[in-house]
Design an enzyme around this catalytic site. Structure first.
Site, PDB file in Angstrom:
ATOM      1  N   GLU A 123       0.823  -1.214   0.000  1.00 54.65           N
ATOM      2  CA  GLU A 123       0.000   0.000   0.000  1.00 54.65           C
ATOM      3  C   GLU A 123       0.863   1.273   0.000  1.00 54.65           C
ATOM      4  O   GLU A 123       0.470   2.298   0.546  1.00 54.65           O
ATOM      5  CB  GLU A 123      -1.020  -0.025   1.146  1.00 54.65           C
ATOM      6  N   GLU A 232      -4.742  -8.878   0.393  1.00 53.21           N
ATOM      7  CA  GLU A 232      -5.356  -8.857   1.725  1.00 53.21           C
ATOM      8  C   GLU A 232      -6.860  -8.722   1.568  1.00 53.21           C
ATOM      9  O   GLU A 232      -7.328  -7.827   0.852  1.00 53.21           O
ATOM     10  CB  GLU A 232      -4.900  -7.636   2.551  1.00 53.21           C
TER      11      GLU A 232
END
Ligand code: NAG
Ligand code: NAG
Length: 317
Positions: A123, A232
């Site tokens: 991220e 995720e």
């Protein structure tokens, strides 16, 4: 609620050559144990054994944090059934240098068969840590580094995939194309919880988000065998919710997301890394995009702190 999603997904996937096999499950594992202490080799051994019951891969975040690669290496040599997606933290120069040093020192002590791939950044684009082209440079840098390293049996790591992981909405945004272009694989993170989804809509939302990201990635990489998976996803089983009408943080709800959303993705041949192996009761409070804080980050384990499984991880199909 799931029917329109399945229909649109079927239409979408008919455009691409997808694997006919069911996708496989992986699991994210923190470098600290459930007491917040850095995992030792014994703790990694236990984590690998517990993971192996349901997952074919584990996914990690930073090879030098908590001496992760140093400590997991002996455990990997004993638990050869589970492969690791090695996370490489890229943010500041000193940290990045420590990550590279850990790779150079410890990759030669394990087998390349234990490594699924190297994920540069987690991220990083979402947080704005790096521009897409700066991330691309680091992906190329790690590919060059590992191709000069051999494993314990003398086999070069050259050819092991190097890619990155980010939130689904970053992949929908064409600005980030340079990071996709530089990658051998891309992982998509998607959490209905962080989008305040209701219980009724959470699986629809998950599959729709993934579909949008896949479409965008495929438009850049073409319809070759470029590997895309879920980095995720999952749902919390406790902690404060952000709004009153979003899906409740219960075991039943996490199981519903698994059966309706995650199993749907698996059925289409997409590999899914769930978040995460164990609850982390000492983890810091989380802050949502709107500034709301919550203790929800402590309750995402598929196992609780005692390695008791919260719900069945086998799909009902
Ligand atoms: C796309 O990403 C760029 C750079 O990361 C950002 O400035 C822009 O606001 C994003 N656009 C959308 C629609 O999110
Ligand atoms: C359900 O999810 C879809 C896909 O993310 C979204 O477009 C829609 O607005 C959501 N519906 C509700 C009621 O939140």
């Amino acid at each position: 609620m799931i029917a329109p999603t399945l229909l649109s997904l079927a239409l979408f996937f008919s455009c691409f050559e997808m694997s006919t096999a069911i996708g496989s499950l992986g699991i994210n594992v923190a470098s600290s144990d459930s007491t917040g202490t850095c995992r030792t080799t014994d703790s990694w051994n236990e984590a690998l054994q517990k993971a192996a019951s349901y997952f074919s891969t584990i996914k990690t975040y930073a090879v030098s944090d908590c001496d992760m690669l140093a400590n997991i290496a002996p455990a990997l040599n004993e638990n050869t059934g589970v492969k690791v997606w090695m996370g490489i933290w890229e943010v500041d120069d000193a940290h990045y240098a420590a990550e590279k040093a850990a790779l150079s020192t410890y990759l030669p002590t394990i087998s390349k068969d234990s490594v699924a791939g190297f994920s540069v950044g987690s991220e990083a684009l979402y947080r704005g840590d790096l521009t897409p082209s700066a991330l691309a440079d680091k992906i190329n840098d790690i590919r060059s580094l590992i191709s000069d390293i051999s494993d314990k049996d003398g086999n070069s790591y050259s050819g092991t995939k190097v890619g990155t992981v980010d939130s689904w909405n970053l992949w929908v945004n064409g600005t980030n194309a340079p990071a996709i272009e530089a990658s051998d694989y891309v992982m998509i993170n998607a959490f209905p919880f962080w989008q305040y989804q209701t219980a009724a809509n959470q699986s629809h939302s998950l599959v729709d988000d993934v579909m949008q990201a896949l479409k965008s990635i495929q438009s850049i990489k073409g319809d070759d065998d470029f590997y895309v998976s879920i980095g995720e996803t999952g749902a919390p089983t406790g902690g404060y919710a952000l709004t009153t009408d979003q899906a409740p943080n219960t075991v039943d709800n996490a199981e519903s997301l698994f059966q309706e959303g995650i199993c749907t993705l698996l059925a289409y041949g997409i590999d899914v890394n769930m978040f995460e192996l164990q609850d982390e009761p000492t983890k810091a409070l989380a802050t949502a995009d709107d500034g709301t804080t919550s203790d929800v980050e402590r309750h995402w384990g598929v196992y609780d702190t005692d390695y008791s499984l919260k719900y069945s991880l086998s799909c009902d199909y």
